[in-house]
Enzyme design. Structure first.
Site, PDB file in Angstrom:
ATOM      1  N   GLU A 181     -20.468   6.895 -35.053  1.00 18.56           N
ATOM      2  CA  GLU A 181     -19.310   7.457 -34.368  1.00 18.56           C
ATOM      3  C   GLU A 181     -18.600   6.362 -33.594  1.00 18.56           C
ATOM      4  OE1 GLU A 181     -20.212   9.791 -30.736  1.00 18.56           O
ATOM      5  OE2 GLU A 181     -22.253   9.821 -31.511  1.00 18.56           O
ATOM      6  N   CYS A 189     -23.360  12.371 -32.971  1.00 17.27           N
ATOM      7  CA  CYS A 189     -24.727  11.867 -33.213  1.00 17.27           C
ATOM      8  C   CYS A 189     -25.368  12.479 -34.451  1.00 17.27           C
ATOM      9  CB  CYS A 189     -25.608  12.146 -32.007  1.00 17.27           C
ATOM     10  SG  CYS A 189     -25.055  11.293 -30.535  1.00 17.27           S
ATOM     11  N   THR A 249     -26.596   6.535 -19.370  1.00 15.84           N
ATOM     12  CA  THR A 249     -27.052   7.036 -20.678  1.00 15.84           C
ATOM     13  C   THR A 249     -26.391   6.245 -21.813  1.00 15.84           C
ATOM     14  OG1 THR A 249     -25.359   8.787 -20.834  1.00 15.84           O
ATOM     15  CG2 THR A 249     -27.413   9.351 -19.740  1.00 15.84           C
ATOM     16  N   SER A 286     -22.507  19.727 -21.905  1.00  9.79           N
ATOM     17  CA  SER A 286     -23.035  19.175 -23.165  1.00  9.79           C
ATOM     18  C   SER A 286     -24.526  19.464 -23.297  1.00  9.79           C
ATOM     19  CB  SER A 286     -22.756  17.666 -23.275  1.00  9.79           C
ATOM     20  OG  SER A 286     -23.572  16.908 -22.404  1.00  9.79           O
ATOM     21  N   HIS A 319     -33.182  14.683 -30.825  1.00 12.77           N
ATOM     22  CA  HIS A 319     -32.119  13.729 -30.493  1.00 12.77           C
ATOM     23  C   HIS A 319     -32.296  13.377 -29.014  1.00 12.77           C
ATOM     24  CE1 HIS A 319     -28.380  11.791 -29.747  1.00 12.77           C
ATOM     25  NE2 HIS A 319     -27.918  12.779 -29.003  1.00 12.77           N
ATOM     26  N   LYS A 368     -36.124  18.780 -21.792  1.00 12.98           N
ATOM     27  CA  LYS A 368     -35.395  20.060 -21.713  1.00 12.98           C
ATOM     28  C   LYS A 368     -35.424  20.760 -23.070  1.00 12.98           C
ATOM     29  CE  LYS A 368     -31.973  18.264 -18.360  1.00 12.98           C
ATOM     30  NZ  LYS A 368     -32.217  19.006 -17.138  1.00 12.98           N
ATOM     31  N   ASN A 419     -29.218   5.575 -25.218  1.00 18.56           N
ATOM     32  CA  ASN A 419     -28.673   6.408 -26.295  1.00 18.56           C
ATOM     33  C   ASN A 419     -28.081   5.510 -27.382  1.00 18.56           C
ATOM     34  OD1 ASN A 419     -27.766   8.510 -27.852  1.00 18.56           O
ATOM     35  ND2 ASN A 419     -26.347   9.349 -26.322  1.00 18.56           N
ATOM     36  N   SER A 470     -22.572  16.183 -30.890  1.00 20.16           N
ATOM     37  CA  SER A 470     -21.598  16.925 -30.089  1.00 20.16           C
ATOM     38  C   SER A 470     -20.436  17.379 -30.942  1.00 20.16           C
ATOM     39  CB  SER A 470     -21.086  16.046 -28.945  1.00 20.16           C
ATOM     40  OG  SER A 470     -22.057  15.962 -27.938  1.00 20.16           O
TER      41      SER A 470
HETATM   42  P1  HMG Z   1     -25.344  13.524 -13.268  1.00 25.72           P
HETATM   43  O1  HMG Z   1     -24.540  14.715 -12.905  1.00 25.72           O
HETATM   44  O2  HMG Z   1     -24.981  12.252 -12.621  1.00 25.72           O
HETATM   45  O3  HMG Z   1     -26.870  13.740 -12.954  1.00 25.72           O
HETATM   46  O4  HMG Z   1     -25.260  13.315 -14.841  1.00 25.72           O
HETATM   47  P2  HMG Z   1     -27.611  15.008 -12.326  1.00 25.72           P
HETATM   48  O5  HMG Z   1     -27.161  15.230 -10.928  1.00 25.72           O
HETATM   49  O6  HMG Z   1     -27.579  16.167 -13.278  1.00 25.72           O
HETATM   50  O7  HMG Z   1     -29.095  14.412 -12.279  1.00 25.72           O
HETATM   51  C1  HMG Z   1     -29.768  14.093 -13.463  1.00 25.72           C
HETATM   52  C2  HMG Z   1     -31.242  14.442 -13.258  1.00 25.72           C
HETATM   53  O8  HMG Z   1     -31.799  13.557 -12.272  1.00 25.72           O
HETATM   54  C3  HMG Z   1     -31.469  15.855 -12.741  1.00 25.72           C
HETATM   55  O9  HMG Z   1     -32.654  16.329 -13.352  1.00 25.72           O
HETATM   56  C4  HMG Z   1     -31.705  15.632 -11.249  1.00 25.72           C
HETATM   57  O10 HMG Z   1     -32.483  16.651 -10.630  1.00 25.72           O
HETATM   58  C5  HMG Z   1     -32.469  14.317 -11.287  1.00 25.72           C
HETATM   59  P3  HMG Z   1     -32.683  17.810 -14.009  1.00 25.72           P
HETATM   60  O11 HMG Z   1     -32.413  18.766 -12.913  1.00 25.72           O
HETATM   61  O12 HMG Z   1     -31.572  17.818 -15.067  1.00 25.72           O
HETATM   62  O13 HMG Z   1     -34.021  17.917 -14.623  1.00 25.72           O
HETATM   63  N1  HMG Z   1     -32.433  13.556 -10.039  1.00 25.72           N
HETATM   64  C6  HMG Z   1     -33.502  12.910  -9.533  1.00 25.72           C
HETATM   65  N2  HMG Z   1     -34.781  12.831  -9.957  1.00 25.72           N
HETATM   66  C7  HMG Z   1     -35.633  12.068  -9.213  1.00 25.72           C
HETATM   67  N3  HMG Z   1     -35.276  11.432  -8.068  1.00 25.72           N
HETATM   68  C8  HMG Z   1     -34.009  11.487  -7.627  1.00 25.72           C
HETATM   69  C9  HMG Z   1     -33.057  12.257  -8.365  1.00 25.72           C
HETATM   70  N4  HMG Z   1     -31.731  12.528  -8.203  1.00 25.72           N
HETATM   71  C10 HMG Z   1     -31.363  13.314  -9.248  1.00 25.72           C
HETATM   72  N5  HMG Z   1     -33.669  10.846  -6.493  1.00 25.72           N
HETATM   73  C11 HMG Z   1     -25.619  13.627 -17.180  1.00 25.72           C
HETATM   74  C12 HMG Z   1     -26.284  13.506 -15.805  1.00 25.72           C
HETATM   75  C13 HMG Z   1     -26.685  13.661 -18.247  1.00 25.72           C
HETATM   76  C14 HMG Z   1     -24.783  14.924 -17.238  1.00 25.72           C
HETATM   77  C15 HMG Z   1     -24.682  12.372 -17.376  1.00 25.72           C
HETATM   78  O14 HMG Z   1     -25.463  11.215 -17.438  1.00 25.72           O
HETATM   79  C16 HMG Z   1     -23.816  12.445 -18.624  1.00 25.72           C
HETATM   80  O15 HMG Z   1     -22.731  13.005 -18.601  1.00 25.72           O
HETATM   81  N6  HMG Z   1     -24.280  11.847 -19.773  1.00 25.72           N
HETATM   82  C17 HMG Z   1     -23.524  11.842 -21.043  1.00 25.72           C
HETATM   83  C18 HMG Z   1     -23.620  13.169 -21.773  1.00 25.72           C
HETATM   84  C19 HMG Z   1     -24.985  13.424 -22.351  1.00 25.72           C
HETATM   85  O16 HMG Z   1     -25.805  12.534 -22.520  1.00 25.72           O
HETATM   86  N7  HMG Z   1     -25.261  14.698 -22.731  1.00 25.72           N
HETATM   87  C20 HMG Z   1     -26.528  15.070 -23.343  1.00 25.72           C
HETATM   88  C21 HMG Z   1     -26.410  16.276 -24.262  1.00 25.72           C
HETATM   89  S1  HMG Z   1     -25.101  16.087 -25.475  1.00 25.72           S
HETATM   90  C22 HMG Z   1     -25.735  14.924 -26.607  1.00 25.72           C
HETATM   91  O17 HMG Z   1     -26.894  14.627 -26.582  1.00 25.72           O
HETATM   92  C23 HMG Z   1     -24.761  14.297 -27.563  1.00 25.72           C
HETATM   93  C24 HMG Z   1     -24.449  12.839 -27.266  1.00 25.72           C
HETATM   94  O18 HMG Z   1     -25.541  12.034 -27.637  1.00 25.72           O
HETATM   95  C25 HMG Z   1     -23.164  12.405 -27.993  1.00 25.72           C
HETATM   96  C26 HMG Z   1     -23.032  12.666 -29.470  1.00 25.72           C
HETATM   97  O19 HMG Z   1     -23.446  13.659 -30.038  1.00 25.72           O
HETATM   98  O20 HMG Z   1     -22.372  11.834 -30.092  1.00 25.72           O
HETATM   99  C27 HMG Z   1     -24.182  12.593 -25.798  1.00 25.72           C
END
Ligand code: HMG
Length: 432
Positions: A81, A113, A156, A206, A247, A256, A300, A333
């Site tokens: 992609e 992906c 990521t 996502s 993935h 998760k 990733n 996605s």
């Molecule tokens: P965010 O909002 O900055 O993070 O973005 P958060 O506040 O959700 O925290 C992440 C985790 O860290 C949480 O854990 C927090 O609790 C924990 P969870 O509740 O989810 O289990 N946390 C801590 N843990 C320990 N000590 C601490 C602490 N503070 C927080 N001090 C997000 C996170 C993944 C949303 C962001 O990185 C993002 O937007 N990433 C890109 C999108 C993505 O990867 N999506 C995944 C699903 S879609 C997919 O896989 C397709 C993809 O590969 C693309 C494609 O298909 O081409 C992305």
């Protein structure tokens, strides 16, 4: 007829940053990146590395390690992609760099992906249809994931490529092609407009889209399986898998996902204080976590992330699971997803022993967050800016294939002579 993976290899950029250092630079608690997202290191592609060089590097390693006759490859697909051109596919560049046979069907697939998974599925059907006539399919997943400095997606990011040989003489795993589950739904969870080098994501949404797609694809797989094995009804179907691979945009996502898979078996979502959560956590540690080691060190790699986890599983646990079945879940996605399964073959350990992942990962060089940022500054963020020749970048460590820059609107590549190999037949001249 059996169809499955005969060989697998991967390549990563020469540089990486440490996640704790990245967190500190972003005024974030390091545990958020290491425990919250589950990442230890993040691969960083230099200006001399792109989707083409990574793909070619992974495939060259596969060909050299397993002494593959290039003329035996009759189908060659690159899933990506992060292609380098709107028209000319990455696969054509790589076809030339590797000097593959001209009697070969060559193209590129895209669906976020899911792109490489589509290639593997197509290759499997090609072999099963009898049209391969003894030839093999080379499928490469290659991507560079970029969200941009300071964004929620930044930790990521990652980059790398996985090359796989699909044939009727599999040595690693045989696909259970009779059982499949798909799921597709139009969602706006992650995208990259044609004018941008960086992706955009509705991050938390996502995650929900990914989990919904897992439930949907697994439900179809289960119906498919039970219609052919009615005696299995009543039990939790996931128990037939010695390992569950997903993935992996970041390793916490696999946790998760596994929770969701087990909930499908329980028939309901579990509350945080449900006593069965302990069982879920133990099961994750046993059947998922051991195959996330490489993903945690690379980040990733989009289309290749599932297959990087597969490499890890085959290398570290293949020998102990011969004859057993594993599950694989691909998510792209947008979205498209697929749940399928495969049986581990007796030759797995012997094949995997020929290219330890540590040999590949240990060649990397750690760079500071400042150096990573300055490397990004050298890349154009909008496609209206043609990249300048980069070969003069001083001190950049490179792999066997080098992107030397764009001149006359043409991307230029060099093949570094290595071992007994000289320049590959399709190698282009360096930019002047
Ligand atoms: P965010 O909002 O900055 O993070 O973005 P958060 O506040 O959700 O925290 C992440 C985790 O860290 C949480 O854990 C927090 O609790 C924990 P969870 O509740 O989810 O289990 N946390 C801590 N843990 C320990 N000590 C601490 C602490 N503070 C927080 N001090 C997000 C996170 C993944 C949303 C962001 O990185 C993002 O937007 N990433 C890109 C999108 C993505 O990867 N999506 C995944 C699903 S879609 C997919 O896989 C397709 C993809 O590969 C693309 C494609 O298909 O081409 C992305």
């Amino acid at each position: 007829m059996q169809v499955g993976l005969e060989a697998i290899s991967f390549d990563v950029p020469k540089y990486y940053v440490d996640m704790e250092e990245l967190a500190r630079a972003r005024q974030t608690e390091p545990a958020k990146f290491t425990l919250g997202l589950g990442q230890r290191e993040m691969a960083v592609a230099s200006p001399c590395e792109d989707t083409v060089t990574l793909a070619a590097g992974a495939a060259q390693r596969l060909i050299d390690t397993y002494d593959i006759d290039p003329t035996s490859i009759g189908l060659f697909i690159v899933g990506t992609e992060t292609a380098v051109d709107h028209s000319k596919p990455v696969s054509s560049h790589v076809h030339g760099l590797l000097g593959l046979s001209k009697q070969c069907r060559v193209f590129e697939t895209k669906h976020a992906c899911y792109g490489a998974m589509a290639g593997v599925a197509m290759a499997s059907d090609w072999v099963l249809s009898g049209r391969a006539q003894g030839k093999k399919a080379l499928i490469i997943a290659s991507d560079i994931a970029r969200y941009g400095v300071g964004t929620a997606g930044e930790p990521t990011q990652g980059a790398g490529a996985v090359a796989m040989l699909v044939s009727d003489t599999p040595k690693l795993v045989a696909f259970e092609s009779q059982y499949q589950g798909y799921y597709s739904s139009e969602v706006m969870d992650f995208w990259r407009p044609t004018y941008s080098k960086e992706a955009f994501a509705d991050g938390h949404y996502s995650i929900q889209c990914y989990l919904d797609a897992l439930s949907g694809a697994f439900s179809m797989y289960r119906d498919n399986y039970l219609s052919q094995n009615p005696d299995a009804a009543g039990g939790a179907l996931d128990k037939r898998f010695a390992a569950c691979l997903y993935h992996v945009p970041f390793t916490k996502m696999a946790k998760k996902a596994h929770q969701r898979l087990l909930e499908c078996g329980f028939g309901e979502p579990l509350a945080k204080d449900d006593p069965r959560q302990a069982e879920v956590a133990a099961d994750f540690s046993a059947r998922v976590a051991p195959a996330l080691r490489i993903n945690a060190q690379v980040g990733n790699i989009y289309t290749g992330s599932l297959f990087l986890s597969l490499f890890d599983f085959l290398e570290s646990q293949g020998a102990d699971n011969v004859g057993k079945c594993i599950s694989l879940f691909s998510y792209g996605s947008g979205c498209a997803a697929e749940f399928f399964s495969a049986e581990v073959l007796p030759t797995c350990a012997q094949v995997m022993a020929q290219q330890p992942s540590a040999d590949i990962l240990n060649q990397r060089v750690k760079i500071s967050v400042e150096d990573y940022e300055s490397m990004l500054m050298r890349l154009p963020r909008r496609i209206s800016m043609p990249p300048r020749p980069v070969i003069r970048s001083v001190g950049i460590s490179v792999g066997p294939f080098i992107y030397t820059g764009t001149s006359e609107h043409k991307r230029r590549y060099l093949v570094k002579p290595h071992q007994d190999k000289t320049e590959a037949p399709g190698a282009q001249q360096a930019a002047r």
